[in-house]
Design an enzyme around this catalytic site. Structure first.
Site, PDB file in Angstrom:
ATOM      1  N   ASN A 482      38.240  36.897  41.596  1.00 47.02           N
ATOM      2  CA  ASN A 482      37.319  37.417  42.737  1.00 47.02           C
ATOM      3  C   ASN A 482      36.882  36.065  43.584  1.00 47.02           C
ATOM      4  O   ASN A 482      36.003  35.366  43.409  1.00 47.02           O
ATOM      5  CB  ASN A 482      35.959  37.849  41.991  1.00 47.02           C
ATOM      6  CG  ASN A 482      35.034  38.739  42.915  1.00 47.02           C
ATOM      7  OD1 ASN A 482      35.085  38.328  44.210  1.00 47.02           O
ATOM      8  ND2 ASN A 482      34.477  39.718  42.383  1.00 47.02           N
ATOM      9  N   ASP A 483      37.640  36.075  44.670  1.00 46.00           N
ATOM     10  CA  ASP A 483      37.307  35.123  45.527  1.00 46.00           C
ATOM     11  C   ASP A 483      36.029  34.975  45.920  1.00 46.00           C
ATOM     12  O   ASP A 483      35.637  33.797  46.535  1.00 46.00           O
ATOM     13  CB  ASP A 483      38.405  35.102  46.774  1.00 46.00           C
ATOM     14  CG  ASP A 483      39.772  34.866  46.572  1.00 46.00           C
ATOM     15  OD1 ASP A 483      39.835  33.740  45.737  1.00 46.00           O
ATOM     16  OD2 ASP A 483      40.561  35.459  46.980  1.00 46.00           O
ATOM     17  N   CYS A 484      35.271  36.094  45.941  1.00 46.81           N
ATOM     18  CA  CYS A 484      33.756  36.015  46.623  1.00 46.81           C
ATOM     19  C   CYS A 484      32.732  35.806  45.570  1.00 46.81           C
ATOM     20  O   CYS A 484      31.616  35.975  45.953  1.00 46.81           O
ATOM     21  CB  CYS A 484      33.840  37.468  47.038  1.00 46.81           C
ATOM     22  SG  CYS A 484      34.621  37.825  48.566  1.00 46.81           S
ATOM     23  N   GLN A 499      34.770  30.114  50.796  1.00 47.53           N
ATOM     24  CA  GLN A 499      35.912  29.456  49.824  1.00 47.53           C
ATOM     25  C   GLN A 499      36.155  28.032  50.022  1.00 47.53           C
ATOM     26  O   GLN A 499      36.674  27.470  48.803  1.00 47.53           O
ATOM     27  CB  GLN A 499      37.121  30.321  49.701  1.00 47.53           C
ATOM     28  CG  GLN A 499      37.161  31.782  49.271  1.00 47.53           C
ATOM     29  CD  GLN A 499      36.402  32.983  49.974  1.00 47.53           C
ATOM     30  OE1 GLN A 499      36.236  33.135  51.273  1.00 47.53           O
ATOM     31  NE2 GLN A 499      35.421  33.531  49.257  1.00 47.53           N
TER      32      GLN A 499
END
Length: 811
Positions: A482-484, A499
């Site tokens: 989950n890049d967020c 990021q």
């Protein structure tokens, strides 16, 4: 509401209304030249890299939407129209767009004239074919004027949209006969050019956009088309285009066809010029001469069709659910090929500028494509591993043109390294080719620092255990899958990326998701260790995985579900103790896939919690309750409005993990329910709500907290494609490759009576018929292969070029 229909016989989706809720697109190309094309002719093409070798200009987020593409204008007595409906948007007597496998065919009719355009990229060629057929359906002779149109991008798509002080002075073209060449910057550092040709004499041309369109006109009414004449303009700077002007006479019932070629050429440095100032066109001539006639085009088109016949024959299912069969046999596998080619780089949601090929993304895409193109997968795995660092970490993305890591994004996403283990394992299970582990490749593309692929994988595995937090769980770094979920970011500046901004030092944010992924990847890693003769490492990995399971059970369990993480301050994320975001889908999926909690009931509790708290008509949301405000310590996930993207949107990508988890505990009905809810063909009748194409998966569907629940976004380029295919083909239908053969272990709804899977595997064809006379969900009672019963559920490797009849009785 529907805007078309599936034509399964021809493997096409047929759009009958050009005004789809959003542009419904297709992809052309399977090698190095790729194109996006919408149902109204919009889109663009590029060579290998959508950022660095963009051939056509395209304007994202424009008004009206989807402006720019490959357009034709048909003019007659002052009236003009486009067979693709756009850009002119005049009413057509008939419209039909057929999106097929790497081709699109659009038909438009108006005032007794029909125009059909076939768009495709021939195999192993760096060009698009635009094959136009005009037919006079009346009893009168008709005099028409045809204008083609494309607009050149000045190669680097980012620079093309930003550096106008330079770009408006650099555009250059050459015109020779019926071919228009785009050679901007060829005079200096570039060795490539593009061209647009037609196989008939032309009566005029234009290469200057402002002259062709007019300074204050638009694509819908170019000045040249309105006036019914070309200006023979030669671009110098400003915005170069390519437009052919052809005068056509059609007798009653007559058909005329035209072959337009949009091509790309690279010349060796020593062969750039024919003579001073004139580009060497030899390689362009070669492409043009290959497709001079309609017969040439038809031959190339059928070669493309046969290519897809072969690719899709690797896995075919016969099931009484026609939607399931359609998606498995055609569209899901097709989308897996598209995601393998492009990862997340170029779609109608990804501009092709900010992202290259993602390390995590591409390794997951391999899982859905390896059975179709194992040779290309082998090359991709080695390319990906070559971007890794010596400490086992890796670049988050790399540029496909250079195959080098993307410094703009960098590294630090701590789940990334583990995915190379899964993709390599999938490749070996498919092919039996353990030799890939012995391939010597560089670290960070530095030829002075090399190691075998296995050594890269070993460092990737140890990167997790070398970076554990206070609970014995993996440190999350910038983010995990989950890049967020940015637990070390603490961003207050709206002008920085969550990021890539500098993380706060000293944090010990841990990820339960990475812990589950580590356990899931360990059996593959152990098998590789054994193959390489590293028995001590294999034993150590078994202990490391058990230690991780213990850490998850002791510190990653919240009573009814698995925690998501621990934040920078050591506080729980995804716990009933949290005010919002109490339960997340990712750890429930990955941990149950790994078999964690299968024996003590925790897996069932976690999966039941997914049903209770996360499930909706359109799939499971990412977390609940949605975040109603911005949490500085959580990052981007809480920046979205409730119900969208990572803030409680339905992130289709991770729903199949829960489905696979359901098969681990034998609940086939529930696994198929997970699959059905995210599969777009099942809600084709709700296209006005879903908005996206009904033939491909979305990354995200608006969740139950959103005002537009059920509305899709980010179609095509998503890991949903590969994981949906893995879920249905390997775990529900249950035919999956293993290191020593083809394993058959279905987990299905109890009311399924039978189905058949034909699987090409390691040089043989396995014709597998599954019967379920007792109405079971899971369990194999007996397997008969070529008339002889075998023990267990692992079909042997025959590698004999023959068809083997397999009957599997559940019970």
């Amino acid at each position: 509401m529907r805007f078309g229909y599936f034509d399964d016989k021809n493997r096409e989706y047929v759009i009958t209304d050009p005004k789809t809720p959003f542009p419904w697109i297709n992809y052309l190309g399977v090698d190095n030249f790729f194109s996006l094309i919408s149902n109204t002719g919009g889109g663009y093409c590029f060579y290998k890299d959508a950022r660095l070798r963009r051939i056509l200009r395209f304007r994202y987020n424009n008004v009206p939407i989807d402006n720019g593409g490959r357009y034709f204008y048909i003019w007659e007595n002052g009236d003009f129209w486009s067979p693709t409906w756009k850009p002119v948007r005049k009413d057509l007597d008939k419209y039909e767009c057929r999106h097929g496998l790497s081709y699109t065919r659009i038909l438009g009719e108006r005032n007794g004239i029909s125009a059909q355009v076939l768009y495709f990229v021939p195999l192993k060629e760096n060009c698009e074919i635009h094959y136009l057929k005009l037919k006079n359906n009346t009893n009168l002779k008709r005099s028409l004027k045809l204008f083609s149109f494309v607009e050149w991008c000045l190669w680097n798509a980012w620079d093309d949209q930003t550096n106008f002080q330079r770009n408006l002075s650099t555009g250059e073209v050459e015109i020779e006969g019926s071919v228009i060449y785009h050679k901007t910057e060829y005079r200096e550092r570039r060795n490539h050019y593009a061209f647009y040709s037609v196989n008939v004499p032309i009566q005029g041309f234009d290469t200057d956009r402002d002259i062709f369109i007019g300074m204050y006109n638009g694509f819908e009414a170019p000045r040249a088309v309105v006036e019914g004449k070309s200006y023979n303009s030669v671009a110098e700077g400003w915005s170069p285009i390519a437009s052919h002007y052809i005068e056509i006479e059609l007798e009653p019932g007559e058909v005329k066809d035209f072959v337009f070629i949009l091509g790309y050429v690279e010349n060796p440095e020593e062969e750039k010029w024919e003579r001073p100032g004139v580009i060497n066109k030899k390689r362009a001539y070669e492409i043009i001469n290959k497709f001079k006639t309609s017969e040439d085009v038809e031959k190339a088109f059928w070669e493309l069709r046969n290519y897809w016949n072969d690719i899709l024959s690797k896995y075919q299912v016969n099931h009484n659910d026609e939607i399931l069969s359609r998606m498995v046999n055609i569209w899901n596998q097709y989308q897996c090929m598209i995601t393998f080619n492009l990862a997340r780089s170029a779609s109608y949601f990804e501009s092709g500028i900010s992202r290259g090929i993602g390390f995590r993304d591409s390794n997951q895409d391999i899982l859905g494509a390896v059975h179709m193109i194992p040779e290309r997968v082998r090359e991709r795995i080695l390319d990906l591993a070559s971007t890794m660092f010596e400490d086992g970490s890796c670049y988050h993305q790399y540029q496909p043109l250079t195959k080098r890591g993307n410094n703009e994004i960098g590294s630090g996403f701590n789940d990334d390294p583990l995915w190379i283990i899964l993709s390599t394992g999938a490749y070996i299970k498919e092919t039996g080719d353990f030799s890939i582990l012995r391939e010597v490749i560089p670290y960070n593309n530095d030829e002075t620092k090399k190691g075998t692929l296995f050594e890269h994988i070993k460092r990737a595995y140890h990167h997790v255990t070398d970076n554990l937090g206070p609970h014995g769980l993996p440190l999350i770094g910038r983010a995990d899958w989950n890049d967020c979920l940015n637990l070390n970011c603490f961003s207050k500046n709206p002008d920085e990326s969550f990021q890539t901004t500098s993380n706060v030092e000293g944090g010990t944010a841990e990820s339960v998701f990475i812990a589950g992924l580590f356990v899931y990847a360990t059996p593959d890693y152990i098998r590789m260790c054994e193959e390489m003769g590293e028995k001590e490492e294999a034993e150590w990995a078994k202990k490391a995985a058990q230690d991780m399971i213990n850490a998850i059970n002791n510190y990653g369990w919240d009573g009814e579900w698995f925690l998501r993480a621990y934040d920078y301050f050591g506080r729980k994320v995804g716990s009933k103790e949290c005010e919002e975001g109490k339960i997340f889908i990712e750890p429930q999926g990955i941990c149950t896939m790994a078999g964690i909690g299968k024996d003590d009931g925790r897996a069932k509790l976690a999966l039941d919690s997914c049903i209770k708290y996360l499930d909706t008509k359109y799939g499971m949301v990412l977390q609940q309750p949605a975040y109603s405000k911005y949490y500085l310590e959580l990052g981007e996930i809480s920046s979205y409005p409730p119900g969208y993207k990572e803030n409680a949107g339905i992130f289709c990508h991770n729903n199949p993990w829960v489905g696979i988890g359901e098969t681990m505990i034998g609940r086939g009905w529930r696994a198929f329910d997970v699959y059905r809810k995210i599969t777009p063909a099942y809600f084709e009748d709700e296209s006005e709500i879903h908005k996206m194409e009904p033939y491909v998966y979305c990354q995200m569907v608006a969740g139950k907290d959103a005002k537009r629940h059920g509305e899709g976004k980010n179609s095509w380029l998503t890991g949903t494609a590969s994981w949906a295919f893995v879920l249905i083909s390997q775990y529900i239908l249950g035919v999956r490759p293993d290191y020593d053969g083809l394993r058959v272990d279905p987990c299905i709804p109890e009311d399924w009576k039978e189905f058949r899977v034909v699987r090409r595997y390691r040089g043989s064809v396995y014709d597998v018929k599954v019967i379920n006379p007792e109405g079971k969900s899971k369990g194999v009672k007996r397997i008969v292969v070529d008339g002889k019963e075998i023990s267990g559920n692992l079909l042997p490797v025959f590698n004999d070029g023959k068809i083997h009849e397999v009957v599997v009785e559940m019970g």
